[in-house]
Design a protein around this motif. Sequence first.
Motif, PDB file in Angstrom:
ATOM      1  N   GLN A 208       0.837  -1.198   0.000  1.00  0.00           N
ATOM      2  CA  GLN A 208       0.000   0.000   0.000  1.00  0.00           C
ATOM      3  C   GLN A 208       0.878   1.257   0.000  1.00  0.00           C
ATOM      4  N   HIS A 209       0.392   2.282  -0.677  1.00  0.00           N
ATOM      5  CA  HIS A 209       1.004   3.617  -0.679  1.00  0.00           C
ATOM      6  C   HIS A 209       2.410   3.634  -1.308  1.00  0.00           C
ATOM      7  N   GLU A 210       2.761   2.617  -2.072  1.00  0.00           N
ATOM      8  CA  GLU A 210       4.101   2.621  -2.665  1.00  0.00           C
ATOM      9  C   GLU A 210       4.243   3.754  -3.671  1.00  0.00           C
ATOM     10  N   LEU A 211       3.266   3.904  -4.562  1.00  0.00           N
ATOM     11  CA  LEU A 211       3.328   5.001  -5.528  1.00  0.00           C
ATOM     12  C   LEU A 211       3.173   6.347  -4.837  1.00  0.00           C
ATOM     13  N   ASP A 212       2.324   6.388  -3.807  1.00  0.00           N
ATOM     14  CA  ASP A 212       2.178   7.639  -3.049  1.00  0.00           C
ATOM     15  C   ASP A 212       3.507   8.022  -2.411  1.00  0.00           C
ATOM     16  N   TYR A 213       4.219   7.026  -1.900  1.00  0.00           N
ATOM     17  CA  TYR A 213       5.511   7.297  -1.272  1.00  0.00           C
ATOM     18  C   TYR A 213       6.511   7.857  -2.281  1.00  0.00           C
ATOM     19  N   LEU A 214       6.561   7.268  -3.467  1.00  0.00           N
ATOM     20  CA  LEU A 214       7.487   7.754  -4.489  1.00  0.00           C
ATOM     21  C   LEU A 214       7.129   9.172  -4.930  1.00  0.00           C
ATOM     22  N   ARG A 215       5.823   9.464  -5.028  1.00  0.00           N
ATOM     23  CA  ARG A 215       5.400  10.832  -5.378  1.00  0.00           C
ATOM     24  C   ARG A 215       5.791  11.813  -4.273  1.00  0.00           C
ATOM     25  N   ASN A 216       5.561  11.417  -3.018  1.00  0.00           N
ATOM     26  CA  ASN A 216       5.943  12.303  -1.916  1.00  0.00           C
ATOM     27  C   ASN A 216       7.451  12.516  -1.875  1.00  0.00           C
ATOM     28  N   ALA A 217       8.210  11.452  -2.140  1.00  0.00           N
ATOM     29  CA  ALA A 217       9.668  11.572  -2.145  1.00  0.00           C
ATOM     30  C   ALA A 217      10.119  12.537  -3.241  1.00  0.00           C
ATOM     31  N   ALA A 218       9.523  12.421  -4.426  1.00  0.00           N
ATOM     32  CA  ALA A 218       9.878  13.322  -5.517  1.00  0.00           C
ATOM     33  C   ALA A 218       9.527  14.776  -5.159  1.00  0.00           C
ATOM     34  N   TYR A 219       8.379  14.968  -4.512  1.00  0.00           N
ATOM     35  CA  TYR A 219       7.965  16.323  -4.115  1.00  0.00           C
ATOM     36  C   TYR A 219       8.936  16.907  -3.091  1.00  0.00           C
ATOM     37  N   LEU A 220       9.350  16.086  -2.127  1.00  0.00           N
ATOM     38  CA  LEU A 220      10.271  16.565  -1.089  1.00  0.00           C
ATOM     39  C   LEU A 220      11.647  16.876  -1.661  1.00  0.00           C
ATOM     40  N   VAL A 221      12.092  16.054  -2.599  1.00  0.00           N
ATOM     41  CA  VAL A 221      13.392  16.317  -3.228  1.00  0.00           C
ATOM     42  C   VAL A 221      13.332  17.604  -4.046  1.00  0.00           C
ATOM     43  N   ALA A 222      12.231  17.798  -4.755  1.00  0.00           N
ATOM     44  CA  ALA A 222      12.096  19.007  -5.570  1.00  0.00           C
ATOM     45  C   ALA A 222      12.074  20.269  -4.718  1.00  0.00           C
ATOM     46  N   HIS A 223      11.633  20.154  -3.457  1.00  0.00           N
ATOM     47  CA  HIS A 223      11.551  21.317  -2.569  1.00  0.00           C
ATOM     48  C   HIS A 223      12.528  21.181  -1.394  1.00  0.00           C
ATOM     49  N   ALA A 224      13.643  20.503  -1.646  1.00  0.00           N
ATOM     50  CA  ALA A 224      14.589  20.226  -0.558  1.00  0.00           C
ATOM     51  C   ALA A 224      15.162  21.485   0.064  1.00  0.00           C
ATOM     52  N   PHE A 225      15.308  22.539  -0.723  1.00  0.00           N
ATOM     53  CA  PHE A 225      15.920  23.772  -0.216  1.00  0.00           C
ATOM     54  C   PHE A 225      14.892  24.872   0.027  1.00  0.00           C
ATOM     55  N   SER A 226      13.623  24.485   0.020  1.00  0.00           N
ATOM     56  CA  SER A 226      12.569  25.473   0.291  1.00  0.00           C
ATOM     57  C   SER A 226      12.395  25.663   1.795  1.00  0.00           C
ATOM     58  N   THR A 227      11.780  26.753   2.153  1.00  0.00           N
ATOM     59  CA  THR A 227      11.457  27.011   3.560  1.00  0.00           C
ATOM     60  C   THR A 227      10.415  25.995   4.029  1.00  0.00           C
ATOM     61  N   PRO A 228      10.605  25.376   5.189  1.00  0.00           N
ATOM     62  CA  PRO A 228       9.624  24.389   5.678  1.00  0.00           C
ATOM     63  C   PRO A 228       8.213  24.964   5.705  1.00  0.00           C
ATOM     64  N   SER A 229       7.271  24.179   5.263  1.00  0.00           N
ATOM     65  CA  SER A 229       5.878  24.603   5.233  1.00  0.00           C
ATOM     66  C   SER A 229       5.008  23.450   5.715  1.00  0.00           C
ATOM     67  N   HIS A 230       3.729  23.743   5.925  1.00  0.00           N
ATOM     68  CA  HIS A 230       2.797  22.714   6.375  1.00  0.00           C
ATOM     69  C   HIS A 230       2.698  21.594   5.336  1.00  0.00           C
ATOM     70  N   ALA A 231       2.690  21.950   4.047  1.00  0.00           N
ATOM     71  CA  ALA A 231       2.564  20.938   2.989  1.00  0.00           C
ATOM     72  C   ALA A 231       3.789  20.013   2.967  1.00  0.00           C
ATOM     73  N   LEU A 232       4.982  20.607   3.073  1.00  0.00           N
ATOM     74  CA  LEU A 232       6.191  19.786   3.088  1.00  0.00           C
ATOM     75  C   LEU A 232       6.213  18.855   4.297  1.00  0.00           C
ATOM     76  N   THR A 233       5.858  19.388   5.453  1.00  0.00           N
ATOM     77  CA  THR A 233       5.846  18.563   6.665  1.00  0.00           C
ATOM     78  C   THR A 233       4.836  17.428   6.549  1.00  0.00           C
ATOM     79  N   ALA A 234       3.677  17.705   5.992  1.00  0.00           N
ATOM     80  CA  ALA A 234       2.658  16.663   5.831  1.00  0.00           C
ATOM     81  C   ALA A 234       3.143  15.571   4.888  1.00  0.00           C
ATOM     82  N   HIS A 235       3.772  15.966   3.769  1.00  0.00           N
ATOM     83  CA  HIS A 235       4.304  14.970   2.833  1.00  0.00           C
ATOM     84  C   HIS A 235       5.388  14.117   3.505  1.00  0.00           C
ATOM     85  N   ALA A 236       6.266  14.754   4.283  1.00  0.00           N
ATOM     86  CA  ALA A 236       7.345  14.024   4.938  1.00  0.00           C
ATOM     87  C   ALA A 236       6.809  13.075   6.004  1.00  0.00           C
ATOM     88  N   GLN A 237       5.866  13.532   6.800  1.00  0.00           N
ATOM     89  CA  GLN A 237       5.330  12.681   7.852  1.00  0.00           C
ATOM     90  C   GLN A 237       4.563  11.499   7.286  1.00  0.00           C
TER      91      GLN A 237
END
Length: 611
Positions: free
Chosen positions: A369-398
């Motif tokens: 379960q959530h394997e594709l969701d995990y890969l999408r979240n990982a790609a999103y976090l990598v794309a915003h690795a140097f961005s200021t922490p936000s609620h959306a980033l924290t939610a994706h990481a958690q």
Amino acid sequence: MAACVLLARRFGVTEPVLLVLSGIAGSGLLGFAVFWAYLAGSEFGRAFAVAVNLACAVVVTDACRSGFARWRELAEFAPVTALYAAASLFYLALGYLYGGIGRGQVAGTRFLPSLPGDNFIPMLFAEQLESRHRPLPHFIMSDFQSSDRPPLQTGYELLQDALLGHQHGAYLHPQVIGTLVQGLWIFGLWALLRAACRARWAVPLCISAVLFSGFAMVNSFFVWPKLVAAGGTLAAFAVLFLPQLRAARGRRVAGALTGAAIGCSLLAHPGTAFAVIPALATLTALRRLPRPRFLLAGAGGLAVSYLPWMLYQRFYQPPANALLELQLANSPLPVPGESTGQAIVDAYRRLGLEKTLAYKRTNFASPFQHELDYLRNAAYLVAHAFSTPSHALTAHAQDAIVWQFFFVGPTLGLVGLGLVILVVRGARGQVLRVRAGQLRRRGSAAPARRGPLEVEQALLITLVAMYVVWCLIMFGATASTVIHQGSYVIEVLAFALGVLGWWSLSPRLAATVVGVSAAFTLYLYLRYTPFTVGPGTYFRGPVSASVAAVLALACVACLACLWWVGTQPQPGPFDAGTVRPNVPGADTAIETVIPRQPAGGAKVARAGSRG
């Protein structure tokens, strides 16, 4: 563990895999013996534990004579031992990065918000045994008796408490001991891969894929007794599966060590049965079962290590079935007077055929379960690795961290795609073998013999068998196939086979996949854990500068030790315990061996046999 390895070496055991088994099984049996001594009486148990520690110290000190000659005989263990120490320090420093040293609640909230209190169980059990009250209290935590929980980690704690002491309720010592024993998987995986004679740089790469995974980080700091079982099981698999150790499978001492290691793994966590039973079934199907004398010795080693615990469950604190019925019958509390078998039958009868099939379908799908969701979240976090922490980033990481904890697919990540590569290459290899056999039969009256399976293919079949048995046995619903309700051998073996799958395409590609996965996981757990910091939590301050320095040092030490492991020369095809095939009466290796051609170009026949 070092004393057990030295004793085994003195008594003629030379194969690295058997020495690893000697260390894991020997230390486990000593810890279990200390458990029984404490059960007889706290004072007697403490005296016995001190005597065991002193005896081990004498063995270790004696090995230092004659210019450390006996230690030099074990020089090949130096890199993996250094890696084990560095990894343990890494996990402890990562766990205590935000402070809270010595507080047990930190482990349950460091990486996820509210894990259960299972990491306290070995300590609570040890405190019961260290008290003078006999018989022991009936319950150890909630509705679970001590007979419901595995005792091995408690034995390890008692063995060290006798020397170092333990203040009631203090958690630092149990935390350190727990992290150390969880890390025994490093020795087991190293022994398995090294004995398989794979490319030497594949060994540290497979180990690093597990070492820097979220799976290992969480379960090495939150020390419920689960990961400790993987070390002995993996080393036992090396003896049972590898063609290079076929000669060892004809020896009683190897059988006894294998059985004892499996027994200690069951004492560490009964979920080991989800790995051992499918492995034996796979060996039977592949016609690779060891010789009867090996099996008899293995049964003896298993009985010596595990039968006493069965007697404890049966006579000291019966019925010892709460956890079993919870997982196999979804029964929150055992029914007095009802056997476990009857509880399982009644649970399935009430469920009915249609719901039973639905539950099993869910079990088969749940690990991914959530394997594709995990890969999408990982790609999103990598794309915003140097961005200021936000609620959306924290939610994706958690979400990614939670998925890694519960589900096999997300915890393997990109490495898991290597399993698909192994399946495709294995199927292609079998098709090519069949076609080659058909061509040979057309040109010759003699039928062609099918070649043996590669080690990776045999272990992959075993991994699939573990998964199938796990999904069929677990009841379903709340007792489903999430990671912590199975054997952790599945995840460690899946990581290793996934890396080998990528390696079969390209070593550089495998190194890239492992490096990217490790870097992302470190980024994820360093930046986004703990989930909450501040008043009302156990993490009220910023990162501890001193612990951060230790963490950086431990990380560098891990990388250096992995490099050291990779620089070790791999054993030759007969260095791991096989018997040379041209000796009269000797067993040959499973895989076909072509000796070097003699001068003059004379042809030499191939030597080989089925395992």
